[in-house]
Design an enzyme around this catalytic site. Structure first.
Site, PDB file in Angstrom:
ATOM      1  CB  SER A 116      -0.911   0.013   1.229  1.00 53.80           C
ATOM      2  OG  SER A 116      -0.137   0.039   2.419  1.00 53.80           O
ATOM      3  CG  HIS A 137      -3.411  -1.491  -2.405  1.00 53.56           C
ATOM      4  ND1 HIS A 137      -3.918  -0.238  -2.148  1.00 53.56           N
ATOM      5  CD2 HIS A 137      -3.213  -2.072  -1.198  1.00 53.56           C
ATOM      6  CE1 HIS A 137      -4.005  -0.067  -0.845  1.00 53.56           C
ATOM      7  NE2 HIS A 137      -3.587  -1.169  -0.254  1.00 53.56           N
ATOM      8  CD  GLU A 149      -5.422   2.279  -4.638  1.00 53.73           C
ATOM      9  OE1 GLU A 149      -5.776   3.467  -4.541  1.00 53.73           O
ATOM     10  OE2 GLU A 149      -4.475   1.805  -3.952  1.00 53.73           O
ATOM     11  CG  ASN A 187      -3.437   4.332   1.577  1.00 55.15           C
ATOM     12  OD1 ASN A 187      -4.275   4.537   2.460  1.00 55.15           O
ATOM     13  ND2 ASN A 187      -3.001   3.120   1.304  1.00 55.15           N
TER      14      ASN A 187
END
Length: 386
Positions: A116, A137, A149, A187
């Protein structure tokens, strides 16, 4: 296709369950026998819950378990068509693991990391055939969270990301494509939800309960930033912020908070430790927020402007498409609406005015507006009109 998963922690076990449920034989690898037993028990419990909720039949659950093979021997990856790594967030460790995988896996086996926060390109650089490597991800818990992702490395061969996107779609997931930049989409874009909320707390404008109330009751977010940080765990949330901050060469927009660092140092990790921004001890009385609509809206608009600005910059720098940015934030972190659509509803000029007001008050680069947001405001355009 047989799928290999490296690491039987929460993420590895979750991904293994997803792939097995989708019909793939799965090899779940861990060197720790106790960890493998814990993973087996966790998957069985997860499947039982899905059965109880009517989302899975007993036959399908049994078939899923039958497809899972728990192993401590990497040679079991010899027949895999895809190997996904989900271990500790340490670049050197991941690079070494993939060197070992390449000694065993077939020449046409795809390789992927669930990282991540680390560079997909840097991990791929350790591979003899980096063109078959990319990031996949998942979000925790993988069996329940729809978003995935897909992140190609600089070395990834053309077309592979689309192939993997189709595979992940067949698993019932919602994939989005992202550039290999720190934090990928979610993120990265979500950092201000935490960082700006903590800044408001540190300035004494409002307490945690009031800020959480403003974001949930007035903004429609499912959880407030402080409750969410406590739920995620400060050991996880702070480390992601640190990684994104370092990844962007210490851009002040992503600077971690000393307040959160102190919680981490004290061991106040949130719900799992019984204490974080809130007290989770048995019988603890939740704090009462100050339900002041004017104050709450000012907090909401400040945090929202920072989130929108981050999404605008991600679009401006082509981290992801407009559609994937919206999908990532509504599906991955359950925002009440896409940030770009939210900006259009408020008007880019209003969002820009909030940011410029903060910049002029603080003279800090963290409040600099995205060139794209400034251009849209100047030209009286919206994100979905261009």
């Amino acid at each position: 296709m047989t799928i290999g998963i490296i690491g039987s922690g929460a993420m590895g076990a979750g991904i293994a369950q997803v792939a097995a449920t989708a019909g793939h034989p799965v090899r779940l690898l861990d060197q720790n026998p106790a960890a493998l037993e814990k993973a087996r028990a966790g998957i069985e419990a997860s499947l039982r819950k899905l059965m109880e909720k009517g989302k899975l039949t007993a036959g399908a659950a049994a078939a899923t378990l039958a497809r899972l093979h728990f192993t401590s021997t990497m040679t079991d990856f010899a027949d895999c068509g895809l190997v996904v790594e989900a271990i500790v967030e340490d670049l050197a460790v991941k690079q070494q693991v993939f060197k070992q995988v390449e000694e065993i896996a077939s020449a046409d086996c795809l390789l992927a990391s669930n990282t991540s926060s680390l560079s997909i390109t840097a991990i791929a650089a350790a591979c003899r055939r980096p063109e078959r490597f990319l990031g996949i991800h998942f979000f925790n818990p993988a069996p329940l969270m729809r978003l995935v992702e897909i992140v190609p490395a600089a070395q990834t061969r053309a077309g592979l990301a689309e192939e993997v996107k189709a595979l992940v779609t067949s698993w019932g997931k919602t994939p989005v494509l992202a550039q290999d930049t720190p934090g990928f989409i979610v993120n990265r874009v979500a950092r201000p939800f935490y960082g700006e909320a903590i800044r408001i707390l540190e300035e004494g404008i409002a307490d945690a309960a009031t800020i959480d109330w403003a974001l949930t009751e007035l903004g429609g977010f499912r959880m407030g930033p402080f409750a969410l940080m406590d739920f995620i765990g400060h050991d996880v949330n702070f480390r992601v912020t640190e990684a994104v901050y370092a990844g962007f060469f210490y851009d002040s927009r992503y600077r971690p908070s000393l307040t959160q660092q102190r919680l981490l140092a004290a061991g106040y990790l949130g719900r799992k430790a019984g204490w974080g921004f809130y007290d989770y001890a048995p019988g603890a009385v939740p704090p009462t927020p100050r339900r002041d609509a004017k104050l709450g809206l000012s907090i909401l608009h400040r945090v929202l402007a920072m989130l929108i600005n981050e999404a605008a910059d991600a679009l401006y720098l082509r981290v992801a498409s407009r559609e994937d940015l919206e999908l990532a934030m509504t599906t991955g972190v359950n925002y009440p609406q896409g940030l770009l659509a939210w900006a259009d509803a408020l008007g880019p000029a209003q969002v820009l005015a909030t940011l410029d007001g903060l910049y002029h008050e603080y003279h800090e680069d963290r409040y600099r507006a995205s060139p794209l947001l400034r251009r849209l405001a100047r030209d009286n355009q919206t994100f979905f009109s261009v």
